[in-house]
Design an enzyme around this catalytic site. Sequence first.
Site, short mmCIF file in Angstrom:
data_model
loop_
_atom_site.label_atom_id
_atom_site.label_comp_id
_atom_site.label_asym_id
_atom_site.label_seq_id
_atom_site.Cartn_x
_atom_site.Cartn_y
_atom_site.Cartn_z
N CYS A 74 0.24 -1.78 1.66
CA CYS A 74 -0.72 -1.34 0.21
C CYS A 74 -2.32 -1.15 1.32
O CYS A 74 -3.31 -0.39 1.40
CB CYS A 74 -1.66 -2.59 -0.40
SG CYS A 74 -0.60 -4.63 0.64
N HIS A 77 -9.16 -4.87 0.72
CA HIS A 77 -8.11 -4.56 1.13
C HIS A 77 -8.14 -4.49 2.82
O HIS A 77 -7.04 -3.95 3.48
CB HIS A 77 -6.25 -3.73 0.62
CG HIS A 77 -6.08 -5.57 0.45
ND1 HIS A 77 -3.99 -4.47 0.43
CD2 HIS A 77 -5.50 -6.30 0.90
CE1 HIS A 77 -3.49 -5.73 0.33
NE2 HIS A 77 -4.30 -6.40 0.35
#
Lengths: 550, 550
Positions: B78, B141
């Site tokens: 991710c 993230h």
Amino acid sequence: MAAVTAVTRWRLLLVLSAAALGAAGAPQPPNILLLLMDDMGWGDLGVYGEPSRETPNLDRMAAEGMLFPNFYTANPLCSPSRAALLTGRLPIRNGFYTTSGHARNAYTPQEIVGGIPDSERLLPELLKEAGYVSKIVGKWHLGHRPQFHPLKHGFDEWFGSPNCHFGPYDNRARPNIPVYRDWEMVGRYYEEFPINLKTGEANLTQIYLQVMGAWAGRALDAGRWASGRRRTLCSPPQEALDFIRRQQAARRPFFLYWAVDATHAPVYASKPFLGTSQRGRYGDAVREIDDSVGKILHSLQDLGIAESTFVFFTSDNGAALISAPKQGGSNGPFLCGKQTTFEGGMREPAVAWWPGRIPAGQVSHQLGSIMDLFTTSLSLAGLEPPRDRAIDGLSLLPAMLQGQLMDRPIFYYRGNTLMAVTLGQYKAHFWTWTNSWEEFRQGIDFCPGQNVSGVTTHTQEEHTRLPLIFHLGRDPGERFPLSFASTEYLDALRRITPVVRQHQEALIPGQPQLNVCNQAVMNWAPPGCEKLGKCLTPPESVPEKCSWPH
Amino acid sequence: MAAVTAVTRWRLLLVLSAAALGAAGAPQPPNILLLLMDDMGWGDLGVYGEPSRETPNLDRMAAEGMLFPNFYTANPLCSPSRAALLTGRLPIRNGFYTTSGHARNAYTPQEIVGGIPDSERLLPELLKEAGYVSKIVGKWHLGHRPQFHPLKHGFDEWFGSPNCHFGPYDNRARPNIPVYRDWEMVGRYYEEFPINLKTGEANLTQIYLQVMGAWAGRALDAGRWASGRRRTLCSPPQEALDFIRRQQAARRPFFLYWAVDATHAPVYASKPFLGTSQRGRYGDAVREIDDSVGKILHSLQDLGIAESTFVFFTSDNGAALISAPKQGGSNGPFLCGKQTTFEGGMREPAVAWWPGRIPAGQVSHQLGSIMDLFTTSLSLAGLEPPRDRAIDGLSLLPAMLQGQLMDRPIFYYRGNTLMAVTLGQYKAHFWTWTNSWEEFRQGIDFCPGQNVSGVTTHTQEEHTRLPLIFHLGRDPGERFPLSFASTEYLDALRRITPVVRQHQEALIPGQPQLNVCNQAVMNWAPPGCEKLGKCLTPPESVPEKCSWPH
């Protein structure tokens, strides 16, 4: 019950619908066109997620029709599936199985002695009662001896072959497979009907579609046709498109069973399609079939009979991963392929198309079966299925016309062994087997790259007391068996057990047709061979037990 | 070169197009809406062959837009993928990788010290030059320490979280992950933003979509909000739909990065969606996202800005098969999943939608990359990509608007190791690895049910001298390596070798950001915590090497 209701409803529709009026003003049932593929897998169409997306015509057919993602064949092999389609009955009932070993797949190579029993009532035979003219184009595969001829089982016309297009043979130890027009052979594969194994070129799909020039020209070019034979060619071939046109002109309802085999190894395509696919030769074959389906649907529209023709597309079994990647297709996310009772072996692409009747762009999650095409076709014709025998197919008309979902099991057999059953979202395996270690070590792999411990077994594993159960919604790839101790497992088993018991208690197996083989029964001298000078002398008759290793 | 040409062409289009005129009559570039999924696999959409076909809105988006079956992320994990999307650069360049082991996947858990370097120029930062207002909704993230905050890197608004929604934690050994509105936290997961791990219920997707009542009501119901906090709730949340409406009203071009995470384990859905999928909880999450995408697209149409908004849907990496089947999705026919450099780990669903500009119902076989969304977005804004650094993304406008196909490689990295490359139809693996035997024996399986001998290896296997090569058209599942002795192999290798050499010779790796971890940098006291009475005390700072086992 559902089927009967649908028939009644349909008869009402017929009476009410002007579109269903024939030439004489009498109600005419819709034409029926079943497009049956050979070894094409669930994952081979763009609409089913094939990454190269090379089936625009089939994808359009789905967009204009109804897609069945949960549609099954009746057997992971060709002959039994085809027998099931045309009889509406499981192979264990219609005789298309073997008892010569436990859980063995069997089919109709040319040394097979058996075939479709006379006692079976085939779809075209029944459709006659409603005035249908029926034709089979392509692969028959229900036996090649005289008593099994499709024109003896209800078809009015045939162009195609009784067996697979394997070869070339030497015509001494083994004859090349004949190609028939109606009652008589008109040539043999690898002779008048060439298949170039090196380049993959063959014009057969074009012939099955009907492009007169293609095979006539080819055969003439080959210089193998004497003047007597040429006459056969000069009467125009009457394959799919031509047949449709003729019936439309005569205003007779027709049943066309278009059973092409270009996607069965050795896969082939005609020159314009060779090398056009991103997927290699297998993809070339798919593209040519897709193009042909497009032409057939366009032809129905051009003739103004699209709204009075029910078309269904499916396949006889999962992609033959044993032939992949050059000669085999894709089963998408499913486990294993042809020859197995995992989803990859028996879940099939399936599209229904009937403009104006079946709503466009729909997806039906009905558990469907190839045997439903038998009952559905009868319903369309306003006929009842035979009452003197068990019929496994149900009419899909309630699913297609009213969006109903009907509870029903799907049974997965190998030979006379019930390997698995699906009910709702749950699939229970009573036996697991791919093939023997011996075969596997020789490179025969029905599940290449896939290995689910305890599931894709190379020994026959019995689970009849405690079946392996999968939830096919969460786990379409059959990778995560439910825990035996879970409530979900126990609930599923509680639902499945009585359904299986009822099925097995009521089952009357047919006489097994696929036990005995004999070199003498091969296609040595099919009817018509004399006219072509192609009769061969059979060897001495030596019946023996066929070998069915898996 | 292609990108520059496209920009020029696009500027011309802008000038010529009345639809592109803003309020003041000046040409206004299109809005950009990137819908980025979390751990959603290629096979999770109906249009990509998911058997339950539960994504009618995404399927419609594809039918009205362009489907990219050959679209890739930049990393099988991710954080690096997201950094690549926003920088247009491979993780090896932008620093989102680790050197702490050979070929290791790394990301940004809350103990990570690194994050997006200031030297990187992010898409929203660049889009400002063309007057865009940018918002990120959902998962950031790219680092959670103050210097990495999205509003310091070009975004004007944020609603979402810096890390994964793992938890619940005890707020002593490990704090719960904060949820931010813009500069400040407004609560924490499992506290003000509940996720019920037992039932799977959470309202986050609805919040990300913007249904005011959903999270406000939920949080109030939970009785955890003091009066001071309630004020925060009473100012209306301004997530996706609200943001779109505000920008439309202000006639400012916008960039909305909608990075929802319901399909990342622990998967969740709001009550109306729980139990609605045939696929279980994972499917419930997909259905809710599909429904939200439908609402977003409808909203664009209702506001009359569909034709001036470019929308692209994709995912950050392949489905996490390690969490399957209950918490993980499907990679369709592809091999393995998240964490791996097989197709299942990096080939992604991808749909472009721009009514009136991108022709409807098209499929592009362009090899596409998540990094192309950076360059494409700049092109749409009439901007050039930065010239002072290597940019890996190219503009997809020629593919989308003119149907062009551009030659380009796809690189597959784990850490700083080039594992594989795809060029045209050929994929060469220089290293193969799934995970260690040690992990595998503990049940960590990135390829459940799949086992391709010599390919899905549990030891790191080097093939740099003689790569394993697959033809992805014939063999999308990477099951049949080409024979080393074949002409096809040699031809493919001859084409691939110079491309890889050029890439490696020109490569300037960025400073690795994912090597160092420290309990003290976790989300103990994010900005805004004082107002909520939610500041926690960090432990002593002890930097250490992060552990990246695979």
